[in-house]
Write a protein that holds these residues in place. Structure first.
Motif, PDB file in Angstrom:
ATOM      1  N   VAL A 310       0.847  -1.182   0.000  1.00 49.44           N
ATOM      2  CA  VAL A 310       0.000   0.000   0.000  1.00 49.44           C
ATOM      3  C   VAL A 310       0.887   1.239   0.000  1.00 49.44           C
ATOM      4  CG1 VAL A 310      -1.782   1.288   1.235  1.00 49.44           C
ATOM      5  CG2 VAL A 310      -1.812  -1.214   1.234  1.00 49.44           C
ATOM      6  N   PRO A 311       0.705   2.183  -0.914  1.00 49.07           N
ATOM      7  CA  PRO A 311       1.559   3.381  -0.933  1.00 49.07           C
ATOM      8  C   PRO A 311       1.501   4.129   0.399  1.00 49.07           C
ATOM      9  CG  PRO A 311       0.236   3.249  -2.933  1.00 49.07           C
ATOM     10  CD  PRO A 311      -0.270   2.184  -2.021  1.00 49.07           C
ATOM     11  N   ALA A 312       2.662   4.559   0.861  1.00 47.85           N
ATOM     12  CA  ALA A 312       2.729   5.262   2.143  1.00 47.85           C
ATOM     13  C   ALA A 312       1.997   6.587   2.111  1.00 47.85           C
ATOM     14  CB  ALA A 312       4.198   5.471   2.542  1.00 47.85           C
ATOM     15  N   VAL A 313       1.783   7.134   0.922  1.00 50.07           N
ATOM     16  CA  VAL A 313       1.121   8.431   0.810  1.00 50.07           C
ATOM     17  C   VAL A 313      -0.324   8.363   1.288  1.00 50.07           C
ATOM     18  CG1 VAL A 313       0.272   8.121  -1.547  1.00 50.07           C
ATOM     19  CG2 VAL A 313       0.869  10.405  -0.744  1.00 50.07           C
ATOM     20  N   VAL A 314      -0.894   7.166   1.374  1.00 59.40           N
ATOM     21  CA  VAL A 314      -2.259   7.023   1.892  1.00 59.40           C
ATOM     22  C   VAL A 314      -2.342   7.565   3.311  1.00 59.40           C
ATOM     23  CG1 VAL A 314      -4.023   5.332   2.547  1.00 59.40           C
ATOM     24  CG2 VAL A 314      -2.792   5.070   0.393  1.00 59.40           C
ATOM     25  N   VAL A 315      -1.286   7.392   4.087  1.00 55.05           N
ATOM     26  CA  VAL A 315      -1.272   7.880   5.469  1.00 55.05           C
ATOM     27  C   VAL A 315      -1.369   9.398   5.499  1.00 55.05           C
ATOM     28  CG1 VAL A 315       0.179   8.093   7.523  1.00 55.05           C
ATOM     29  CG2 VAL A 315      -0.065   5.881   6.394  1.00 55.05           C
ATOM     30  N   VAL A 316      -0.724  10.069   4.538  1.00 59.23           N
ATOM     31  CA  VAL A 316      -0.802  11.527   4.479  1.00 59.23           C
ATOM     32  C   VAL A 316      -2.243  11.971   4.255  1.00 59.23           C
ATOM     33  CG1 VAL A 316       0.024  13.580   3.281  1.00 59.23           C
ATOM     34  CG2 VAL A 316       1.558  11.633   3.615  1.00 59.23           C
ATOM     35  N   ALA A 317      -2.945  11.250   3.404  1.00 53.35           N
ATOM     36  CA  ALA A 317      -4.352  11.578   3.161  1.00 53.35           C
ATOM     37  C   ALA A 317      -5.184  11.406   4.424  1.00 53.35           C
ATOM     38  CB  ALA A 317      -4.905  10.701   2.036  1.00 53.35           C
ATOM     39  N   VAL A 318      -4.883  10.374   5.201  1.00 53.62           N
ATOM     40  CA  VAL A 318      -5.607  10.151   6.457  1.00 53.62           C
ATOM     41  C   VAL A 318      -5.318  11.272   7.442  1.00 53.62           C
ATOM     42  CG1 VAL A 318      -5.843   8.615   8.447  1.00 53.62           C
ATOM     43  CG2 VAL A 318      -5.714   7.664   6.144  1.00 53.62           C
ATOM     44  N   GLU A 319      -4.072  11.702   7.525  1.00 56.45           N
ATOM     45  CA  GLU A 319      -3.726  12.803   8.419  1.00 56.45           C
ATOM     46  C   GLU A 319      -4.499  14.066   8.056  1.00 56.45           C
ATOM     47  OE1 GLU A 319       0.913  11.353   9.211  1.00 56.45           O
ATOM     48  OE2 GLU A 319       0.466  13.061   7.916  1.00 56.45           O
ATOM     49  N   ALA A 320      -4.565  14.361   6.764  1.00 54.37           N
ATOM     50  CA  ALA A 320      -5.311  15.544   6.333  1.00 54.37           C
ATOM     51  C   ALA A 320      -6.792  15.401   6.638  1.00 54.37           C
ATOM     52  CB  ALA A 320      -5.101  15.771   4.832  1.00 54.37           C
ATOM     53  N   LEU A 321      -7.325  14.192   6.452  1.00 58.02           N
ATOM     54  CA  LEU A 321      -8.743  13.969   6.718  1.00 58.02           C
ATOM     55  C   LEU A 321      -9.067  14.155   8.194  1.00 58.02           C
ATOM     56  CD1 LEU A 321     -11.515  13.091   5.693  1.00 58.02           C
ATOM     57  CD2 LEU A 321     -10.809  10.710   6.025  1.00 58.02           C
ATOM     58  N   LEU A 322      -8.173  13.721   9.067  1.00 56.22           N
ATOM     59  CA  LEU A 322      -8.399  13.889  10.501  1.00 56.22           C
ATOM     60  C   LEU A 322      -8.489  15.365  10.875  1.00 56.22           C
ATOM     61  CD1 LEU A 322      -6.046  11.171  12.043  1.00 56.22           C
ATOM     62  CD2 LEU A 322      -8.538  11.176  12.002  1.00 56.22           C
ATOM     63  N   VAL A 323      -7.591  16.165  10.333  1.00 56.33           N
ATOM     64  CA  VAL A 323      -7.619  17.599  10.631  1.00 56.33           C
ATOM     65  C   VAL A 323      -8.914  18.223  10.127  1.00 56.33           C
ATOM     66  CG1 VAL A 323      -6.475  19.803  10.213  1.00 56.33           C
ATOM     67  CG2 VAL A 323      -5.116  17.762  10.622  1.00 56.33           C
ATOM     68  N   LEU A 324      -9.342  17.835   8.928  1.00 57.54           N
ATOM     69  CA  LEU A 324     -10.584  18.369   8.386  1.00 57.54           C
ATOM     70  C   LEU A 324     -11.778  17.964   9.250  1.00 57.54           C
ATOM     71  CD1 LEU A 324     -10.061  17.804   4.549  1.00 57.54           C
ATOM     72  CD2 LEU A 324      -9.951  19.958   5.812  1.00 57.54           C
ATOM     73  N   LEU A 325     -11.766  16.747   9.776  1.00 56.10           N
ATOM     74  CA  LEU A 325     -12.857  16.304  10.640  1.00 56.10           C
ATOM     75  C   LEU A 325     -12.921  17.131  11.910  1.00 56.10           C
ATOM     76  CD1 LEU A 325     -12.634  12.409  10.294  1.00 56.10           C
ATOM     77  CD2 LEU A 325     -14.421  13.908   9.406  1.00 56.10           C
ATOM     78  N   VAL A 326     -11.758  17.402  12.505  1.00 53.15           N
ATOM     79  CA  VAL A 326     -11.735  18.189  13.743  1.00 53.15           C
ATOM     80  C   VAL A 326     -12.207  19.612  13.479  1.00 53.15           C
ATOM     81  CG1 VAL A 326     -10.227  19.170  15.506  1.00 53.15           C
ATOM     82  CG2 VAL A 326      -9.965  16.787  14.837  1.00 53.15           C
ATOM     83  N   LEU A 327     -11.700  20.221  12.413  1.00 58.15           N
ATOM     84  CA  LEU A 327     -12.118  21.581  12.090  1.00 58.15           C
ATOM     85  C   LEU A 327     -13.601  21.640  11.732  1.00 58.15           C
ATOM     86  CD1 LEU A 327      -9.049  22.789   9.973  1.00 58.15           C
ATOM     87  CD2 LEU A 327      -9.555  23.256  12.370  1.00 58.15           C
ATOM     88  N   GLY A 328     -14.079  20.613  11.021  1.00 61.88           N
ATOM     89  CA  GLY A 328     -15.495  20.572  10.694  1.00 61.88           C
ATOM     90  C   GLY A 328     -16.364  20.441  11.928  1.00 61.88           C
ATOM     91  N   ALA A 329     -15.918  19.620  12.895  1.00 61.75           N
ATOM     92  CA  ALA A 329     -16.674  19.489  14.140  1.00 61.75           C
ATOM     93  C   ALA A 329     -16.714  20.801  14.900  1.00 61.75           C
ATOM     94  CB  ALA A 329     -16.051  18.392  14.998  1.00 61.75           C
ATOM     95  N   ASP A 330     -15.610  21.549  14.877  1.00 61.97           N
ATOM     96  CA  ASP A 330     -15.593  22.853  15.544  1.00 61.97           C
ATOM     97  C   ASP A 330     -16.583  23.813  14.889  1.00 61.97           C
ATOM     98  OD1 ASP A 330     -13.744  22.082  17.388  1.00 61.97           O
ATOM     99  OD2 ASP A 330     -12.023  22.890  16.313  1.00 61.97           O
ATOM    100  N   GLN A 331     -16.658  23.791  13.567  1.00 59.62           N
ATOM    101  CA  GLN A 331     -17.593  24.669  12.867  1.00 59.62           C
ATOM    102  C   GLN A 331     -19.042  24.292  13.171  1.00 59.62           C
ATOM    103  OE1 GLN A 331     -17.143  27.481  10.964  1.00 59.62           O
ATOM    104  NE2 GLN A 331     -15.053  27.343  11.752  1.00 59.62           N
ATOM    105  N   LEU A 332     -19.320  23.004  13.211  1.00 55.26           N
ATOM    106  CA  LEU A 332     -20.672  22.561  13.548  1.00 55.26           C
ATOM    107  C   LEU A 332     -21.041  22.942  14.978  1.00 55.26           C
ATOM    108  CD1 LEU A 332     -20.740  19.018  11.882  1.00 55.26           C
ATOM    109  CD2 LEU A 332     -21.863  21.098  11.084  1.00 55.26           C
ATOM    110  N   ARG A 333     -20.058  22.841  15.866  1.00 59.23           N
ATOM    111  CA  ARG A 333     -20.323  23.226  17.251  1.00 59.23           C
ATOM    112  C   ARG A 333     -20.564  24.730  17.350  1.00 59.23           C
ATOM    113  NH1 ARG A 333     -16.208  21.110  19.037  1.00 59.23           N
ATOM    114  NH2 ARG A 333     -17.072  19.097  19.619  1.00 59.23           N
ATOM    115  N   ALA A 334     -19.807  25.503  16.575  1.00 61.66           N
ATOM    116  CA  ALA A 334     -19.990  26.958  16.603  1.00 61.66           C
ATOM    117  C   ALA A 334     -21.367  27.356  16.053  1.00 61.66           C
ATOM    118  CB  ALA A 334     -18.888  27.636  15.794  1.00 61.66           C
TER     119      ALA A 334
END
Length: 360
Positions: A310-334
């Motif tokens: 499995v290409p290691a770059v998949v992990v980079v995509a997961v890292e970016a997705l995690l940050v987007l999820l956290v920021l999205g949750a903050d926006q929904l909470r706001a």
């Protein structure tokens, strides 16, 4: 105290679920890939200590630097350049000063790296305070200056004696950080990262300086008018402290891992640190958890590519997705879509803030 740990556990679970979904969508069987990633990050004592925690150390320190600056309302995105400045200073002290400094070489290399990171951040801090230059622009430009400065050093004054490779001479043993656990690659820099997270949490939570920093980050106008806080001075100190932590990350990487200054010393630690800080929601103890998670993902990525194809770059995509999820949750909470935590009672809130306000 428990909230950052719970956040780390929830984030790890979300990372595993996101990675499994991404693997399935990409046509890779999730089970073998996740097993390979687990083995590469946690499959043995050596994998945990010599891979995951070693990778996590610069991420935790640089992430703490970003979190501290962001808490003060300063968008320091220059941790990469400050890390490189710290690494260059540590390599200079370790290689040139070791014959005369002896056993003091390693601690002075760390001190020099910390000071170099603060000075590098000080350039952007001065531009911000004196000329009103946005720190987002100045710090990211200084990243490229630091990158090319390191390239010049390893091809010029600090190049190894044979003049073949673009790197500095190897640090002598006296200038290297000792192992934290004998027989592994884990060095005392990890202990410094843990202590740094605890120290920043104590400062922010239980000191007058930390209270002023948080108030400036929340509302600088109110801090200046109602709190009579010197907002520019607090911002300057936070900027320098942030750069110092990032410089320490570079010094620790040179003195504890690479033992030399390379042109590509950092694979982007300073940029990943922004994601580490955001994922931790700028909480110092949360940075320790998110830094460990990112270290595990990066340590396991190589094993996943090697053992499961499995290409290691998949992990980079997961890292970016995690940050987007956290920021999205903050926006929904706001926006009120997600329920906020219950508001603390006035007596309890007063009891928590009174020691801070009473501190001279």
């Amino acid at each position: 105290m428990l909230r950052p740990l719970l956040l780390g556990a929830a984030t790890a679970t979300a990372a595993a679920a996101a990675l499994a979904l991404l693997l399935a969508a990409s046509g890779f069987p999730p089970a073998p890939a996740l097993a390979a990633l687990w083995n590469g990050a946690f499959g043995s004592t050596d994998a945990l200590l010599s891979a995951t925690l070693v990778r996590a150390t610069p991420l935790v320190l640089a992430g703490l630097a970003v979190a501290l600056a962001f808490r003060a309302g300063i968008l320091n995105v220059g941790a990469e350049g400050q890390l490189l400045a710290g690494g260059a200073a540590a390599a200079t002290i370790g290689t040139l000063g070791a014959p005369s400094l002896g056993v003091l070489s390693a601690p002075l290399a760390l001190v020099g790296g910390t000071a170099a990171g603060a000075l590098w951040a000080g350039v952007a801090a001065l531009l911000r305070r004196r000329f009103g230059v946005l720190e987002v622009i100045s710090t990211i430009m200084l990243n490229f200056v630091a990158l090319h400065a390191v390239g010049w050093l390893v091809r010029g004054p600090l190049q190894e004696p044979l003049r073949i490779y673009p790197q500095s001479p190897a640090l002598p043993d006296v200038a290297r950080l000792p192992a934290l656990v004998p027989g592994t690659r884990l060095h005392v820099g990890f202990a410094l990262a843990v202590l740094g997270c605890a120290a920043v949490w104590v400062v922010l939570r239980h000191t007058a300086a930390g209270f002023r920093l948080r108030m400036v980050g929340l509302n600088p106008a109110a801090a200046a008018s109602a709190g009579r806080i010197d907002v520019p001075a607090v911002g300057m100190r936070a900027f320098l402290a942030s750069g110092a932590l990032a410089g320490l990350a570079g010094a620790v990487e040179v003195a504890g891992v690479t033992y030399a200054l390379y042109e590509n010393l950092s694979p982007g630690y300073g940029y990943t640190a922004i994601a580490v800080a955001l994922l931790a929601r700028l909480h110092p103890l949360g940075v320790l958890a998110s830094g460990a998670l990112f270290g595990a993902l990066e340590a396991g990525a190589g094993a996943m590519q090697r053992d499961a194809g499995v290409p290691a770059v998949v992990v980079v995509a997961v890292e970016a997705l995690l940050v987007l999820l956290v920021l999205g949750a903050d926006q929904l909470r706001a926006r009120g879509v997600l329920r906020r935590p219950p508001v603390r009672s006035a007596p309890r809130l007063a009891a928590e803030t009174a020691p801070i306000e009473a501190t001279p």
